[in-house]
Design a protein around this motif. Structure first.
Motif, PDB file in Angstrom:
ATOM      1  N   GLU A 544     -15.306  -1.786   9.308  1.00 37.87           N
ATOM      2  CA  GLU A 544     -14.536  -2.457   8.263  1.00 37.87           C
ATOM      3  C   GLU A 544     -13.229  -1.718   7.988  1.00 37.87           C
ATOM      4  O   GLU A 544     -12.187  -2.338   7.748  1.00 37.87           O
ATOM      5  CB  GLU A 544     -15.375  -2.550   6.991  1.00 37.87           C
ATOM      6  CG  GLU A 544     -16.609  -3.428   7.122  1.00 37.87           C
ATOM      7  CD  GLU A 544     -17.414  -3.472   5.835  1.00 37.87           C
ATOM      8  OE1 GLU A 544     -16.947  -2.891   4.837  1.00 37.87           O
ATOM      9  OE2 GLU A 544     -18.497  -4.082   5.828  1.00 37.87           O
ATOM     10  N   ASN A 547     -10.530  -2.583  10.539  1.00 32.06           N
ATOM     11  CA  ASN A 547      -9.884  -3.873  10.268  1.00 32.06           C
ATOM     12  C   ASN A 547      -8.927  -3.762   9.079  1.00 32.06           C
ATOM     13  O   ASN A 547      -7.816  -4.313   9.102  1.00 32.06           O
ATOM     14  CB  ASN A 547     -10.937  -4.943   9.993  1.00 32.06           C
ATOM     15  CG  ASN A 547     -11.778  -5.247  11.222  1.00 32.06           C
ATOM     16  OD1 ASN A 547     -11.305  -5.165  12.347  1.00 32.06           O
ATOM     17  ND2 ASN A 547     -13.043  -5.603  11.004  1.00 32.06           N
ATOM     18  N   GLN A 548      -9.364  -3.028   8.032  1.00 29.56           N
ATOM     19  CA  GLN A 548      -8.503  -2.886   6.860  1.00 29.56           C
ATOM     20  C   GLN A 548      -7.247  -2.083   7.187  1.00 29.56           C
ATOM     21  O   GLN A 548      -6.159  -2.389   6.685  1.00 29.56           O
ATOM     22  CB  GLN A 548      -9.277  -2.211   5.720  1.00 29.56           C
ATOM     23  CG  GLN A 548     -10.309  -3.104   5.063  1.00 29.56           C
ATOM     24  CD  GLN A 548     -10.846  -2.510   3.771  1.00 29.56           C
ATOM     25  OE1 GLN A 548     -10.261  -1.599   3.194  1.00 29.56           O
ATOM     26  NE2 GLN A 548     -11.979  -3.046   3.318  1.00 29.56           N
ATOM     27  N   GLU A 550      -5.660  -1.935  10.059  1.00 33.89           N
ATOM     28  CA  GLU A 550      -4.739  -2.774  10.822  1.00 33.89           C
ATOM     29  C   GLU A 550      -4.006  -3.754   9.910  1.00 33.89           C
ATOM     30  O   GLU A 550      -2.799  -3.977  10.058  1.00 33.89           O
ATOM     31  CB  GLU A 550      -5.510  -3.515  11.915  1.00 33.89           C
ATOM     32  CG  GLU A 550      -6.052  -2.593  13.012  1.00 33.89           C
ATOM     33  CD  GLU A 550      -6.886  -3.339  14.041  1.00 33.89           C
ATOM     34  OE1 GLU A 550      -7.221  -4.514  13.775  1.00 33.89           O
ATOM     35  OE2 GLU A 550      -7.209  -2.757  15.092  1.00 33.89           O
ATOM     36  N   SER A 551      -4.738  -4.336   8.964  1.00 33.19           N
ATOM     37  CA  SER A 551      -4.090  -5.257   8.013  1.00 33.19           C
ATOM     38  C   SER A 551      -3.182  -4.490   7.062  1.00 33.19           C
ATOM     39  O   SER A 551      -2.089  -4.962   6.691  1.00 33.19           O
ATOM     40  CB  SER A 551      -5.156  -6.020   7.225  1.00 33.19           C
ATOM     41  OG  SER A 551      -6.000  -6.766   8.080  1.00 33.19           O
ATOM     42  N   PHE A 552      -3.619  -3.309   6.657  1.00 29.83           N
ATOM     43  CA  PHE A 552      -2.856  -2.501   5.700  1.00 29.83           C
ATOM     44  C   PHE A 552      -1.495  -2.103   6.268  1.00 29.83           C
ATOM     45  O   PHE A 552      -0.464  -2.259   5.592  1.00 29.83           O
ATOM     46  CB  PHE A 552      -3.669  -1.257   5.333  1.00 29.83           C
ATOM     47  CG  PHE A 552      -2.898  -0.219   4.572  1.00 29.83           C
ATOM     48  CD1 PHE A 552      -2.643  -0.375   3.219  1.00 29.83           C
ATOM     49  CD2 PHE A 552      -2.415   0.918   5.211  1.00 29.83           C
ATOM     50  CE1 PHE A 552      -1.919   0.585   2.521  1.00 29.83           C
ATOM     51  CE2 PHE A 552      -1.699   1.872   4.519  1.00 29.83           C
ATOM     52  CZ  PHE A 552      -1.450   1.706   3.173  1.00 29.83           C
ATOM     53  N   PHE A 554       0.247  -3.445   8.621  1.00 33.49           N
ATOM     54  CA  PHE A 554       1.108  -4.624   8.779  1.00 33.49           C
ATOM     55  C   PHE A 554       1.668  -5.048   7.425  1.00 33.49           C
ATOM     56  O   PHE A 554       2.841  -5.429   7.312  1.00 33.49           O
ATOM     57  CB  PHE A 554       0.313  -5.764   9.410  1.00 33.49           C
ATOM     58  CG  PHE A 554       1.122  -6.987   9.691  1.00 33.49           C
ATOM     59  CD1 PHE A 554       1.917  -7.074  10.827  1.00 33.49           C
ATOM     60  CD2 PHE A 554       1.107  -8.056   8.803  1.00 33.49           C
ATOM     61  CE1 PHE A 554       2.685  -8.208  11.075  1.00 33.49           C
ATOM     62  CE2 PHE A 554       1.869  -9.184   9.041  1.00 33.49           C
ATOM     63  CZ  PHE A 554       2.662  -9.263  10.180  1.00 33.49           C
ATOM     64  N   ASP A 555       0.841  -4.951   6.380  1.00 37.30           N
ATOM     65  CA  ASP A 555       1.244  -5.372   5.041  1.00 37.30           C
ATOM     66  C   ASP A 555       2.327  -4.456   4.468  1.00 37.30           C
ATOM     67  O   ASP A 555       3.358  -4.915   3.964  1.00 37.30           O
ATOM     68  CB  ASP A 555       0.018  -5.396   4.131  1.00 37.30           C
ATOM     69  CG  ASP A 555       0.318  -5.999   2.775  1.00 37.30           C
ATOM     70  OD1 ASP A 555       1.451  -6.468   2.559  1.00 37.30           O
ATOM     71  OD2 ASP A 555      -0.587  -5.997   1.914  1.00 37.30           O
ATOM     72  N   ASP A 559       6.443  -4.870   3.224  1.00 36.13           N
ATOM     73  CA  ASP A 559       6.575  -4.852   1.766  1.00 36.13           C
ATOM     74  C   ASP A 559       7.684  -3.878   1.375  1.00 36.13           C
ATOM     75  O   ASP A 559       7.607  -2.677   1.648  1.00 36.13           O
ATOM     76  CB  ASP A 559       5.247  -4.426   1.121  1.00 36.13           C
ATOM     77  CG  ASP A 559       5.240  -4.674  -0.382  1.00 36.13           C
ATOM     78  OD1 ASP A 559       6.329  -4.785  -0.972  1.00 36.13           O
ATOM     79  OD2 ASP A 559       4.140  -4.746  -0.963  1.00 36.13           O
ATOM     80  N   LYS A 580      -2.797  -2.872  -4.358  1.00 36.87           N
ATOM     81  CA  LYS A 580      -3.291  -2.925  -2.982  1.00 36.87           C
ATOM     82  C   LYS A 580      -4.550  -2.080  -2.806  1.00 36.87           C
ATOM     83  O   LYS A 580      -5.245  -2.223  -1.797  1.00 36.87           O
ATOM     84  CB  LYS A 580      -2.205  -2.465  -2.007  1.00 36.87           C
ATOM     85  CG  LYS A 580      -1.030  -3.417  -1.898  1.00 36.87           C
ATOM     86  CD  LYS A 580      -0.090  -3.035  -0.776  1.00 36.87           C
ATOM     87  CE  LYS A 580       1.140  -3.934  -0.775  1.00 36.87           C
ATOM     88  NZ  LYS A 580       0.807  -5.346  -0.515  1.00 36.87           N
ATOM     89  N   ASN A 583      -7.179  -4.579  -2.664  1.00 35.76           N
ATOM     90  CA  ASN A 583      -7.234  -5.359  -1.421  1.00 35.76           C
ATOM     91  C   ASN A 583      -7.763  -4.542  -0.249  1.00 35.76           C
ATOM     92  O   ASN A 583      -8.413  -5.085   0.647  1.00 35.76           O
ATOM     93  CB  ASN A 583      -5.836  -5.900  -1.083  1.00 35.76           C
ATOM     94  CG  ASN A 583      -5.292  -6.814  -2.158  1.00 35.76           C
ATOM     95  OD1 ASN A 583      -6.050  -7.442  -2.886  1.00 35.76           O
ATOM     96  ND2 ASN A 583      -3.969  -6.871  -2.272  1.00 35.76           N
ATOM     97  N   PHE A 584      -7.457  -3.246  -0.258  1.00 32.53           N
ATOM     98  CA  PHE A 584      -7.891  -2.360   0.830  1.00 32.53           C
ATOM     99  C   PHE A 584      -8.663  -1.173   0.239  1.00 32.53           C
ATOM    100  O   PHE A 584      -8.161  -0.040   0.233  1.00 32.53           O
ATOM    101  CB  PHE A 584      -6.683  -1.863   1.637  1.00 32.53           C
ATOM    102  CG  PHE A 584      -5.778  -2.958   2.123  1.00 32.53           C
ATOM    103  CD1 PHE A 584      -6.132  -3.725   3.221  1.00 32.53           C
ATOM    104  CD2 PHE A 584      -4.576  -3.221   1.486  1.00 32.53           C
ATOM    105  CE1 PHE A 584      -5.298  -4.733   3.678  1.00 32.53           C
ATOM    106  CE2 PHE A 584      -3.736  -4.210   1.927  1.00 32.53           C
ATOM    107  CZ  PHE A 584      -4.106  -4.987   3.028  1.00 32.53           C
TER     108      PHE A 584
END
Length: 662
Positions: A544, A547-548, A550-552, A554-555, A559, A580, A583-584
């Motif tokens: 998990e 995945n977080q 990789e999304s983090f 990019f975010d 920003d 955030k 979210n993460f």
């Protein structure tokens, strides 16, 4: 009654305050005929809420014995003799049948049960307003106001003294004394509530920590009365994402062996109900004296040297130039002070020589003359000058690293880079710095008319020669036994402090550096960092987290709020402010674990600097508890200023039974 109230606090506060302050609630002693019952006073047994099922957390009457692995009813334990339920399992042998939770409900019973009668009796006992002493005193409204006014004035007075680190007692506190001490001169009232202030300050710190992860920084030092004191600082991330280092307390230890320090540390953590299971990092830190007259001579000699050099155009004049200098005393808690001392020693070398000659010729006492002549002979040796220049170069290499590690807001990324720089420069000095150092030392010796050793001559040690010693040349002694050995020793110390695992941890943490749009981000290293914490990141959690992450990344790269963030600490603050961290959550957890990792013990050493102010030569008989109580609010002033007088007075009032009520 007084014996009991020295140990208890209101029952209604047990469940809410037990995680923030020492467990005050302890049962009273049983009569002789009931000695076969369990004695809960043998150990601090306040039940931790996470050790029971969630639906049982709202039962403040439950106490848990760790050694017997059984639960007991506090109310019935105290008053079973009055209501005839002394044979109940919750009083005698303890409740252990956890699969029959209905027994908890059966024990409580209806409103007329023995348990509820014991509960009412216990509540009456805890209510100070119903005590006989209070009823006899019959306070009027005006007397209560007067009592509150006196107590508040006392707290205000103590606040001022503690914030300034000043003693409260005077040498002569008699009525006819012209100086009765700081406290009596401010207020003319004798009182002592420093422990209440300390407890409230520490309680605020522990409340700010919550049940989150933390690390500790530990160091030990001797105070003015030559007693070993262990200072403990906690490092954690608060609710706003800020890294906090708070002084927890100082504990007297009989010796500095590992077992004694561990026992004292466990005792301090348990005092404030800080769980070892939340601990995620530990950091341990494994002058020329002269009288006022001699200092004046040193200043005058240096002034004469400066005037001579100005007259010969060797130095320039101008604003801020040629300031008065003195030998700095190196301190254990100021890492850069040794480097500054060596620099000043080189600048004042000629003046120091003149002062030593003057003392050797004019001092009235023979020991002083002999010591001055001996020191003068030593500093005018080639060996001394060689070691002086070598140590100044080595300390200069590690100076920037020491400065970074001593900062309260540590920049781990820069610290890691400076560790690499220091190691590389030490290796370069060892391989290429010999000729340059030797030329510099020779030039210095020629300037001050010191004999320069011929490196090809046989080495002759100072003092009585050892005939059996192996003969060697000056080159071997200076280059191998001093130059290479000292550099290797310093490099070994750096490798020990920043070993393979520590270096890997720090390099992985550096991947969170937000500079240049997170250019240092490395997914593989961050996952390796998480693997060092198996309790927080299991196999599923690691997937998990991947995945977080990789999304983090990019975010945050798209920003604009994160474009001006500096350091990992700034990243944590910005994640909280932008929400955030919700979210993460796994990414934020890894950031927090990175921030609480202790890199240096500078914060603990600052506590020892404060201890020298609080426990001075005039207060060398200060006890350990009073020292702790004075240090906590003095060091954590930014926390103490927000503790209201009302909170302190309420804490003071609940410490024991008072004749007057607030």
């Amino acid at each position: 009654m007084h014996r009991y109230f020295n140990k208890v606090s209101p029952v209604a506060e047990v469940s809410s305050s037990s995680v923030n302050e020492p467990p005050l609630l302890q049962p009273q002693e049983l009569p002789i005929e009931d000695k076969d019952k369990v004695d809960l006073e043998d150990e601090p047994a306040l039940l931790q809420s996470q050790e029971l099922p969630n639906e049982d957390n709202d039962k403040p009457w439950l106490e848990y014995s760790v050694s017997k692995e059984a639960a007991y009813c506090l109310y019935c334990y105290l008053f079973s003799r009055l209501h005839g339920n002394g044979q109940d399992a919750f009083v005698s042998k303890g409740f252990t049948t956890w699969n029959k939770k209905e027994r908890l409900r059966d024990h409580v019973g209806n409103h007329t049960s023995a348990h509820n009668r014991c509960r009412l009796a216990c509540q009456d006992l805890m209510n100070q307003a119903q005590h006989i002493e209070v009823s006899i005193s019959k306070q009027s409204t005006q007397s209560k106001l007067d009592y509150r006014c006196r107590l508040n004035a006392t707290v205000v007075c103590l606040r001022y003294l503690i914030m300034q680190g000043m003693p409260s007692r005077g040498h002569d506190e008699s009525e006819g004394s012209l100086n009765q001490g700081n406290f009596l001169e401010l207020l003319k009232v004798i009182s002592s509530c420093s422990d209440e202030i300390s407890s409230v300050t520490t309680k605020v710190i522990v409340q700010d920590m919550g049940n989150d992860f933390f690390s500790i920084l530990v160091d030990e030092c001797r105070d003015i009365s030559v007693k070993e004191q262990m200072s403990v600082v906690v490092r954690y991330v608060d609710k706003n994402g800020c890294v906090m280092e708070r002084f927890l307390g100082v504990v007297h230890v009989s010796d500095t062996v590992a077992t004694s320090l561990e026992k004292a540390l466990d005792s301090l953590l348990s005092t404030y109900d800080l769980s070892v299971s939340s601990l995620r990092g530990q950091g341990y830190d494994g002058a020329i004296g002269s009288s006022c007259k001699r200092r004046d001579i040193l200043r005058e000699k240096q002034r004469e040297k400066i005037l001579e050099r100005i007259a010969s155009d060797e130095i320039y004049t101008g604003r801020g130039l040629n300031q008065e200098m003195a030998l700095k005393r190196p301190g254990d808690t100021r890492w850069s002070s040794h480097y500054d001392t060596l620099i000043n020693l080189m600048q004042l070398f000629s003046s120091i020589n003149d002062v030593l000659v003057y003392v050797g010729e004019n001092s009235r006492e023979y020991p002083h003359r002999a010591e001055a002549n001996d020191v003068s002979a030593i500093i005018n040796l080639f060996e001394f000058v060689f070691v002086l220049h070598l140590m100044m170069q080595i300390l200069g290499i590690t100076h920037e690293l020491s400065q970074v590690l001593q900062k309260k807001d540590q920049d781990i990324v820069n610290a890691m880079n400076l560790v690499k720089v220091a190691k590389a420069r030490l290796q370069m000095l060892r391989e290429e710095g010999w000729e340059g150092l030797l030329n510099e030392v020779s030039e210095f010796c020629n300037k001050y008319e010191i004999n320069v050793l011929d490196m090809e001559d046989e080495f002759v040690p100072r003092g009585k020669a050892n005939r059996r010693a192996e003969k060697r040349k000056n080159l071997h002694y200076c280059r191998v036994e001093i130059f290479c050995s000292v550099i290797d020793m310093q490099a070994q110390e750096l490798n020990h402090r920043f070993g393979e695992i520590n270096t890997d941890l720090l390099s992985c943490m550096a991947c969170f550096d937000p500079r240049d749009s997170f250019s240092a981000f490395d997914l593989e290293k961050l996952l390796r960092l998480a693997s060092y914490y198996p309790s927080e990141f299991s196999g599923v959690a690691l997937k998990e987290l991947e995945n977080q992450l990789e999304s983090f990344i990019f975010d945050v790269r798209i920003d604009e709020n994160f474009s001006q963030v500096f350091g990992i600490g700034g990243l944590a603050k910005k994640m909280v402010s932008t929400r955030k961290h919700e979210n993460f959550p796994l990414v934020y957890l890894l950031v927090k674990l990175s921030l609480i990792l202790p890199v240096a013990t500078a914060s603990v050493e600052r506590a020892f600097s404060a201890m020298k102010i609080i426990k001075s030569t005039l207060r060398n008989s200060m006890g350990d508890q009073l020292l702790h109580d004075c240090l906590v609010p003095y060091i954590e002033k930014d926390v103490f200023v927000y503790v209201s007088n009302e909170t302190i007075m309420q804490r003071f009032q609940k410490m024991k039974n008072r004749r007057e009520m607030l």
